[in-house]
Structure formats: structure tokens, C-alpha cells
Write a protein that holds these residues in place. Structure first.
Motif, PDB file in Angstrom:
ATOM      1  N   GLU A  52     -28.046 -17.233 -25.041  1.00 24.82           N
ATOM      2  CA  GLU A  52     -28.598 -16.447 -26.056  1.00 24.82           C
ATOM      3  C   GLU A  52     -28.811 -15.793 -27.016  1.00 24.82           C
ATOM      4  O   GLU A  52     -28.401 -15.853 -28.058  1.00 24.82           O
ATOM      5  CB  GLU A  52     -30.155 -17.770 -26.445  1.00 24.82           C
ATOM      6  CG  GLU A  52     -30.462 -17.853 -27.239  1.00 24.82           C
ATOM      7  CD  GLU A  52     -31.842 -18.910 -27.413  1.00 24.82           C
ATOM      8  OE1 GLU A  52     -32.548 -19.408 -28.361  1.00 24.82           O
ATOM      9  OE2 GLU A  52     -31.993 -18.768 -25.832  1.00 24.82           O
ATOM     10  N   ASP A  56     -26.184 -15.936 -30.023  1.00 22.96           N
ATOM     11  CA  ASP A  56     -27.033 -15.160 -31.693  1.00 22.96           C
ATOM     12  C   ASP A  56     -27.200 -13.653 -31.879  1.00 22.96           C
ATOM     13  O   ASP A  56     -26.974 -13.096 -33.527  1.00 22.96           O
ATOM     14  CB  ASP A  56     -28.438 -14.583 -31.612  1.00 22.96           C
ATOM     15  CG  ASP A  56     -29.364 -14.873 -33.019  1.00 22.96           C
ATOM     16  OD1 ASP A  56     -29.549 -16.170 -33.367  1.00 22.96           O
ATOM     17  OD2 ASP A  56     -30.242 -13.551 -32.712  1.00 22.96           O
ATOM     18  N   THR A  59     -24.015 -14.200 -34.216  1.00 26.54           N
ATOM     19  CA  THR A  59     -22.982 -14.406 -35.694  1.00 26.54           C
ATOM     20  C   THR A  59     -23.402 -13.654 -36.455  1.00 26.54           C
ATOM     21  O   THR A  59     -23.274 -13.942 -37.163  1.00 26.54           O
ATOM     22  CB  THR A  59     -25.019 -16.024 -34.959  1.00 26.54           C
ATOM     23  OG1 THR A  59     -24.052 -16.677 -34.438  1.00 26.54           O
ATOM     24  CG2 THR A  59     -24.505 -16.230 -36.640  1.00 26.54           C
ATOM     25  N   LYS A  60     -24.686 -13.074 -36.216  1.00 29.43           N
ATOM     26  CA  LYS A  60     -25.235 -11.802 -36.939  1.00 29.43           C
ATOM     27  C   LYS A  60     -24.968 -10.427 -37.383  1.00 29.43           C
ATOM     28  O   LYS A  60     -24.597  -9.592 -38.274  1.00 29.43           O
ATOM     29  CB  LYS A  60     -26.595 -11.372 -36.819  1.00 29.43           C
ATOM     30  CG  LYS A  60     -27.622 -12.647 -36.533  1.00 29.43           C
ATOM     31  CD  LYS A  60     -28.736 -12.799 -36.340  1.00 29.43           C
ATOM     32  CE  LYS A  60     -29.193 -13.847 -36.722  1.00 29.43           C
ATOM     33  NZ  LYS A  60     -30.284 -13.770 -36.195  1.00 29.43           N
ATOM     34  N   ARG A 123     -36.046  -9.324 -28.159  1.00 29.36           N
ATOM     35  CA  ARG A 123     -35.983 -10.287 -28.581  1.00 29.36           C
ATOM     36  C   ARG A 123     -37.658 -11.179 -28.723  1.00 29.36           C
ATOM     37  O   ARG A 123     -37.559 -11.483 -29.384  1.00 29.36           O
ATOM     38  CB  ARG A 123     -35.214 -10.683 -27.216  1.00 29.36           C
ATOM     39  CG  ARG A 123     -35.196 -11.492 -26.529  1.00 29.36           C
ATOM     40  CD  ARG A 123     -34.466 -11.839 -25.696  1.00 29.36           C
ATOM     41  NE  ARG A 123     -33.851 -13.215 -26.359  1.00 29.36           N
ATOM     42  CZ  ARG A 123     -34.105 -14.402 -26.480  1.00 29.36           C
ATOM     43  NH1 ARG A 123     -35.409 -15.170 -25.969  1.00 29.36           N
ATOM     44  NH2 ARG A 123     -33.031 -15.645 -27.231  1.00 29.36           N
ATOM     45  N   THR A 145     -33.933 -12.282 -32.943  1.00 31.68           N
ATOM     46  CA  THR A 145     -33.611 -13.512 -32.943  1.00 31.68           C
ATOM     47  C   THR A 145     -33.950 -14.270 -34.232  1.00 31.68           C
ATOM     48  O   THR A 145     -33.638 -15.160 -34.667  1.00 31.68           O
ATOM     49  CB  THR A 145     -34.049 -14.480 -31.928  1.00 31.68           C
ATOM     50  OG1 THR A 145     -35.404 -14.552 -31.666  1.00 31.68           O
ATOM     51  CG2 THR A 145     -33.312 -13.880 -30.956  1.00 31.68           C
ATOM     52  N   THR A 171     -29.234 -19.125 -38.841  1.00 37.74           N
ATOM     53  CA  THR A 171     -29.093 -18.336 -39.377  1.00 37.74           C
ATOM     54  C   THR A 171     -28.131 -19.147 -40.456  1.00 37.74           C
ATOM     55  O   THR A 171     -26.827 -19.505 -40.296  1.00 37.74           O
ATOM     56  CB  THR A 171     -28.283 -17.248 -38.791  1.00 37.74           C
ATOM     57  OG1 THR A 171     -29.710 -16.976 -38.149  1.00 37.74           O
ATOM     58  CG2 THR A 171     -28.928 -15.814 -40.337  1.00 37.74           C
TER      59      THR A 171
END
Length: 206
Positions: A52, A56, A59-60, A123, A145, A171
Motif C-alpha cells: 500500500e 502511494d 502515485t505521488k 508513514r 500517506t 490523492t
């Protein structure tokens, strides 16, 4: 034991070859191809430890497979990221690993474990004491996160350190740039105290 006078003549040479052997264990990080390979392994290690979190970060734009902060962590052996006292603790554990062989690189593997532990520790929630330390150094206190999320500081930072905070929503596109900037601020100068201290990081890595 006492040093024999005859050994003193070789002390400088012995020190050089000992240093050469230590540096040789990390020579791959200085090579462009080798550095890229170990950053890729870093990304795989994080994905294995916490899928997870790995998703994340991806994605960022903060995947450890990319060089934005990973190279800064790996190549100088965390000397540009952690305070000296923490670096020495990490090195003490790092250099106790067996030397590199044809088939294995125990020191580099452990370095990846330490860096992965740093992300895992980043995190979680950050204590009220650490908030003041990070604020003094102008570093982000945001768990990884929650990067890019407005209104991210929960009342628990001022009261109950374990106060409930709902999971972050996905996000949005316009939050990604903020998330990347905040993430780089956090990860380039890692707030080790907020992560529970270097001993907690080493325990997570073990």
C-alpha cells in the motif's frame, strides 16, 4: 593488546587497505548502472514490505526506484540524510555485516533494509514532541500517506498522541504536486526523531 613496534611501520598501509575493502563493498552505488539497479531493488523491497505504501509513493512520484531521494540515501550511506549520531549507529550495524562475495552483498542488502524501514516509520503518526523539533527545522511533519492533503494536522498532535485520524482520501490530480514537494522536504532531510529514533529504525530493519 599492545601494538608491536614492528607493526607500526605498516599501520598506514593496513589502514588504506582496510578502507579500500570497506569502500569496495559499496562500489556498485557509484556506478550509474549499479546505482540504478540498487534503487530498483529498493523499490521492490518497499513493495514487498508494504504494498500500500509503495503504491502511494508511486502515485505521488516518490517511488524509491526513482533517484529523487533514493540516490541521496544510498550512495553516501545516509550521511546527507541523517544526523551524525544516527549515521554512526547505522554504520555500526552496517559494517558488522559480512563482506561482499560473488553471489551476495550483505552490506548493501542491509542498507536497503534500513532505508525501507525509514519509509515504513515515516508513514505513521508523529508525536507532539517531534512536531516541535520538525517545526524548528522547517520540515514537514506529515505522514507519507497524507502528503498533499489540506487540513492534515489532527487535534491529536496537540493532545492525545494516538488520537484517531481517518484514512486519507485518494490523492486528487491537483494535490500531486504539493504531495511531491512535501515528500521531498520530508525525505531529503529525514526527521529521525519523529520516526521514533534510529534504534527504532534499526529494529524495524532487522
Amino acid at each position: 593488546r599492545e601494538i608491536e613496534p614492528a607493526d607500526l611501520a605498516h599501520a598506514e598501509a593496513d589502514t588504506f587497505w582496510a578502507f579500500e575493502a570497506v569502500v569496495g563493498d559499496f562500489a556498485e552505488l557509484e556506478d550509474e548502472e549499479g546505482g540504478a539497479a540498487w534503487m530498483s531493488k529498493f523499490g521492490e523491497r518497499v513493495a514487498w514490505a508494504d504494498p500500500e505504501l509503495a503504491g502511494d509513493l508511486q502515485t505521488k512520484g516518490l517511488s524509491p526506484s526513482l533517484p529523487h531521494y533514493s540516490y541521496r540515501w544510498l550512495a553516501p550511506l545516509l550521511t546527507h540524510t541523517l544526523p551524525l549520531s544516527s549515521v554512526l549507529s547505522v554504520w555500526d550495524a552496517l559494517f558488522s555485516r559480512p563482506p561482499t562475495t560473488r553471489d551476495a552483498s550483505p552490506k548493501l542488502d542491509f542498507l536497503l533494509d534500513v532505508c525501507t524501514a525509514m519509509l515504513l516509520r515515516a508513514r505513521g503518526p508523529i508525536s507532539r514532541w517531534a512536531y516541535w523539533l520538525i517545526r524548528y527545522h522547517r520540515l514537514s511533519l506529515t505522514p507519507v500517506t497524507r502528503l498533499g492533503k489540506s487540513g492534515r494536522r489532527s487535534p491529536g498532535l496537540w493532545g492525545d498522541e494516538n488520537g484517531f485520524q481517518p484514512p486519507p482520501s485518494p490523492t486528487r490530480a491537483w494535490e500531486l504536486n504539493d504531495a511531491f514537494i512535501e515528500g521531498m522536504a520530508l525525505l531529503q532531510v529525514y526527521p529521525v526523531a519523529a520516526a521514533g529514533g534510529v534504534e527504532s529504525i534499526l529494529q524495524t530493519a532487522a
